[in-house]
Scaffold this motif. Sequence first.
Motif, PDB file in Angstrom:
ATOM      1  N   LEU A 181      39.043  24.700  53.844  1.00  0.00           N
ATOM      2  CA  LEU A 181      39.197  25.464  52.610  1.00  0.00           C
ATOM      3  C   LEU A 181      40.408  26.393  52.669  1.00  0.00           C
ATOM      4  CD1 LEU A 181      35.468  26.346  51.820  1.00  0.00           C
ATOM      5  CD2 LEU A 181      36.893  24.611  50.708  1.00  0.00           C
ATOM      6  N   THR A 182      40.683  26.929  53.852  1.00  0.00           N
ATOM      7  CA  THR A 182      41.856  27.783  54.025  1.00  0.00           C
ATOM      8  C   THR A 182      43.138  26.991  53.799  1.00  0.00           C
ATOM      9  OG1 THR A 182      40.678  29.217  55.577  1.00  0.00           O
ATOM     10  CG2 THR A 182      43.078  29.278  55.647  1.00  0.00           C
ATOM     11  N   GLU A 183      43.207  25.793  54.383  1.00  0.00           N
ATOM     12  CA  GLU A 183      44.373  24.934  54.183  1.00  0.00           C
ATOM     13  C   GLU A 183      44.554  24.588  52.700  1.00  0.00           C
ATOM     14  OE1 GLU A 183      46.725  23.646  56.056  1.00  0.00           O
ATOM     15  OE2 GLU A 183      46.086  23.946  58.129  1.00  0.00           O
ATOM     16  N   LEU A 184      43.459  24.253  52.051  1.00  0.00           N
ATOM     17  CA  LEU A 184      43.534  23.884  50.643  1.00  0.00           C
ATOM     18  C   LEU A 184      43.938  25.071  49.773  1.00  0.00           C
ATOM     19  CD1 LEU A 184      40.352  21.628  50.389  1.00  0.00           C
ATOM     20  CD2 LEU A 184      42.740  20.863  50.380  1.00  0.00           C
ATOM     21  N   SER A 185      43.445  26.257  50.110  1.00  0.00           N
ATOM     22  CA  SER A 185      43.800  27.455  49.355  1.00  0.00           C
ATOM     23  C   SER A 185      45.280  27.780  49.520  1.00  0.00           C
ATOM     24  CB  SER A 185      42.949  28.638  49.815  1.00  0.00           C
ATOM     25  OG  SER A 185      43.321  29.821  49.149  1.00  0.00           O
ATOM     26  N   ALA A 186      45.782  27.690  50.750  1.00  0.00           N
ATOM     27  CA  ALA A 186      47.199  27.970  50.993  1.00  0.00           C
ATOM     28  C   ALA A 186      48.081  26.962  50.275  1.00  0.00           C
ATOM     29  CB  ALA A 186      47.483  27.963  52.488  1.00  0.00           C
ATOM     30  N   ARG A 187      47.641  25.715  50.253  1.00  0.00           N
ATOM     31  CA  ARG A 187      48.424  24.693  49.560  1.00  0.00           C
ATOM     32  C   ARG A 187      48.455  24.949  48.055  1.00  0.00           C
ATOM     33  NH1 ARG A 187      46.532  18.498  49.874  1.00  0.00           N
ATOM     34  NH2 ARG A 187      44.922  19.339  48.486  1.00  0.00           N
ATOM     35  N   ARG A 188      47.367  25.463  47.525  1.00  0.00           N
ATOM     36  CA  ARG A 188      47.288  25.687  46.079  1.00  0.00           C
ATOM     37  C   ARG A 188      47.955  26.978  45.642  1.00  0.00           C
ATOM     38  NH1 ARG A 188      41.899  24.678  42.422  1.00  0.00           N
ATOM     39  NH2 ARG A 188      42.756  25.355  40.431  1.00  0.00           N
ATOM     40  N   HIS A 189      47.777  28.050  46.416  1.00  0.00           N
ATOM     41  CA  HIS A 189      48.233  29.374  45.983  1.00  0.00           C
ATOM     42  C   HIS A 189      49.416  29.905  46.798  1.00  0.00           C
ATOM     43  CE1 HIS A 189      44.732  29.856  43.359  1.00  0.00           C
ATOM     44  NE2 HIS A 189      44.001  29.368  44.345  1.00  0.00           N
ATOM     45  N   GLY A 190      49.709  29.269  47.938  1.00  0.00           N
ATOM     46  CA  GLY A 190      50.766  29.753  48.809  1.00  0.00           C
ATOM     47  C   GLY A 190      50.215  30.595  49.947  1.00  0.00           C
ATOM     48  N   GLN A 191      50.933  30.584  51.062  1.00  0.00           N
ATOM     49  CA  GLN A 191      50.478  31.327  52.232  1.00  0.00           C
ATOM     50  C   GLN A 191      50.386  32.817  51.965  1.00  0.00           C
ATOM     51  OE1 GLN A 191      52.891  30.467  55.644  1.00  0.00           O
ATOM     52  NE2 GLN A 191      52.220  28.321  55.785  1.00  0.00           N
ATOM     53  N   ALA A 192      51.366  33.357  51.248  1.00  0.00           N
ATOM     54  CA  ALA A 192      51.378  34.805  51.014  1.00  0.00           C
ATOM     55  C   ALA A 192      50.135  35.248  50.253  1.00  0.00           C
ATOM     56  CB  ALA A 192      52.638  35.196  50.246  1.00  0.00           C
ATOM     57  N   ALA A 193      49.740  34.474  49.251  1.00  0.00           N
ATOM     58  CA  ALA A 193      48.553  34.841  48.473  1.00  0.00           C
ATOM     59  C   ALA A 193      47.315  34.877  49.356  1.00  0.00           C
ATOM     60  CB  ALA A 193      48.361  33.850  47.328  1.00  0.00           C
ATOM     61  N   LEU A 194      47.183  33.889  50.225  1.00  0.00           N
ATOM     62  CA  LEU A 194      46.019  33.833  51.106  1.00  0.00           C
ATOM     63  C   LEU A 194      46.041  34.979  52.101  1.00  0.00           C
ATOM     64  CD1 LEU A 194      43.490  32.258  52.001  1.00  0.00           C
ATOM     65  CD2 LEU A 194      44.975  30.909  53.489  1.00  0.00           C
ATOM     66  N   LEU A 195      47.183  35.227  52.726  1.00  0.00           N
ATOM     67  CA  LEU A 195      47.291  36.316  53.696  1.00  0.00           C
ATOM     68  C   LEU A 195      46.994  37.664  53.056  1.00  0.00           C
ATOM     69  CD1 LEU A 195      50.468  35.142  55.636  1.00  0.00           C
ATOM     70  CD2 LEU A 195      48.158  35.360  56.578  1.00  0.00           C
ATOM     71  N   ARG A 196      47.507  37.871  51.863  1.00  0.00           N
ATOM     72  CA  ARG A 196      47.271  39.150  51.190  1.00  0.00           C
ATOM     73  C   ARG A 196      45.809  39.317  50.792  1.00  0.00           C
ATOM     74  NH1 ARG A 196      52.682  38.491  47.433  1.00  0.00           N
ATOM     75  NH2 ARG A 196      54.183  39.039  49.082  1.00  0.00           N
ATOM     76  N   ALA A 197      45.182  38.229  50.354  1.00  0.00           N
ATOM     77  CA  ALA A 197      43.769  38.308  49.990  1.00  0.00           C
ATOM     78  C   ALA A 197      42.911  38.692  51.184  1.00  0.00           C
ATOM     79  CB  ALA A 197      43.312  36.979  49.412  1.00  0.00           C
ATOM     80  N   LEU A 198      43.328  38.267  52.371  1.00  0.00           N
ATOM     81  CA  LEU A 198      42.535  38.515  53.575  1.00  0.00           C
ATOM     82  C   LEU A 198      42.885  39.828  54.263  1.00  0.00           C
ATOM     83  CD1 LEU A 198      42.559  34.911  55.121  1.00  0.00           C
ATOM     84  CD2 LEU A 198      40.670  36.040  53.938  1.00  0.00           C
ATOM     85  N   THR A 199      44.104  40.340  54.013  1.00  0.00           N
ATOM     86  CA  THR A 199      44.537  41.504  54.796  1.00  0.00           C
ATOM     87  C   THR A 199      45.109  42.660  53.993  1.00  0.00           C
ATOM     88  OG1 THR A 199      46.781  40.621  55.119  1.00  0.00           O
ATOM     89  CG2 THR A 199      45.092  39.982  56.738  1.00  0.00           C
ATOM     90  N   ARG A 200      45.515  42.431  52.754  1.00  0.00           N
ATOM     91  CA  ARG A 200      46.173  43.487  51.973  1.00  0.00           C
ATOM     92  C   ARG A 200      45.575  43.541  50.571  1.00  0.00           C
ATOM     93  NH1 ARG A 200      47.264  44.935  56.252  1.00  0.00           N
ATOM     94  NH2 ARG A 200      49.317  45.191  57.222  1.00  0.00           N
ATOM     95  N   MET A 201      44.472  44.251  50.451  1.00  0.00           N
ATOM     96  CA  MET A 201      43.748  44.303  49.190  1.00  0.00           C
ATOM     97  C   MET A 201      44.634  44.813  48.053  1.00  0.00           C
ATOM     98  SD  MET A 201      40.076  46.134  48.435  1.00  0.00           S
ATOM     99  CE  MET A 201      40.700  47.760  48.864  1.00  0.00           C
ATOM    100  N   GLU A 202      45.542  45.745  48.365  1.00  0.00           N
ATOM    101  CA  GLU A 202      46.372  46.327  47.315  1.00  0.00           C
ATOM    102  C   GLU A 202      47.387  45.327  46.746  1.00  0.00           C
ATOM    103  OE1 GLU A 202      48.494  47.175  51.225  1.00  0.00           O
ATOM    104  OE2 GLU A 202      46.435  47.075  50.476  1.00  0.00           O
ATOM    105  N   ARG A 203      47.674  44.254  47.493  1.00  0.00           N
ATOM    106  CA  ARG A 203      48.613  43.246  46.998  1.00  0.00           C
ATOM    107  C   ARG A 203      47.933  41.891  46.799  1.00  0.00           C
ATOM    108  NH1 ARG A 203      51.909  45.292  51.237  1.00  0.00           N
ATOM    109  NH2 ARG A 203      51.855  43.313  52.369  1.00  0.00           N
ATOM    110  N   ALA A 204      46.616  41.873  46.861  1.00  0.00           N
ATOM    111  CA  ALA A 204      45.884  40.597  46.801  1.00  0.00           C
ATOM    112  C   ALA A 204      45.966  40.003  45.409  1.00  0.00           C
ATOM    113  CB  ALA A 204      44.425  40.811  47.178  1.00  0.00           C
TER     114      ALA A 204
END
Length: 211
Positions: A181-204
Motif C-alpha cells: 500500500l505504501t508503494e501504491l500510495s507513493a506511485r499515486r501521490h508522490g514520495q513527498a506527499a507520503l513522507l509528509r503525511a507520515l512525518t510532517r503534519m503541518e505540510r501533509a
Amino acid sequence: MSLKNAYLETAAQAAALLDAPEVAALWGKPSALAEWTVGGLAGHLMYQIFSVTPALQEPESESDPISLLDHYSRAMWIDAPLDGDVNSGIRAKGEGISSEGVQPLRERAYAVLDEQRVGLAQLRGDHVVFMPQTGWALTLDDFLVTRMVELAVHMDDLAVSVGGHAAELPHAAFAPVVALLTELSARRHGQAALLRALTRMERAPAAINVF
C-alpha cells in the motif's frame, strides 16, 4: 512465518467475523460502504478466501507472472465509478455469495480454509497462478498478498459496519500489506506527499489514499 501461513491466519480472522451475532442481525442492512449491505460485504470478504482455491486446484500456469505493482496498474476496479459496471458486478457477486445466509457461509468458509491448509502446504511460493478474472498471472506469494490486502481492508469495513473492531493482523501479514500500500500510495501521490503525511503534519496532503 511464511506468506502462506500469514494468509491462512488472516483468512481465519476474516471467517471468524461471521461468528459475531451482530453480523447476522444486520445481514440485510446497509453497511459502512455505500451501496453495500452487511451481507453483501461479508460475501465479498469471503470471496477473497474462496478465490484462492482454484489456484490450488489448477496446474501451474506457463504464463510469465507480472509484478504486484503491474497487477494494480492494470486493475480495472481502481478508480472505477461506484455505479459503473465493474463495481456493480463486484457488489452483485458479493450479494450472490451472501444469499446462502450467514451460517452456511460461515461453515463453507471454515471448510474451505481446512482444505487450503493442506493444499497450500504442497506449493512453492514461486508457483505461478493464472487468474482468469484478470487475464494475467502472479506468483503464489504475490497472489496471496493481494488476498491479504482485500481481507485487511474489508475486515475493517465489516467490523465497522456492525459496530465492532477488526482484530489486528499478524505481523507477517501486516508488513507486506503495508509495504504494498505504501508503494501504491507513493506511485499515486508522490514520495513527498507520503513522507509528509507520515512525518510532517503541518505540510501533509489532504489524502494519500490508494483506492
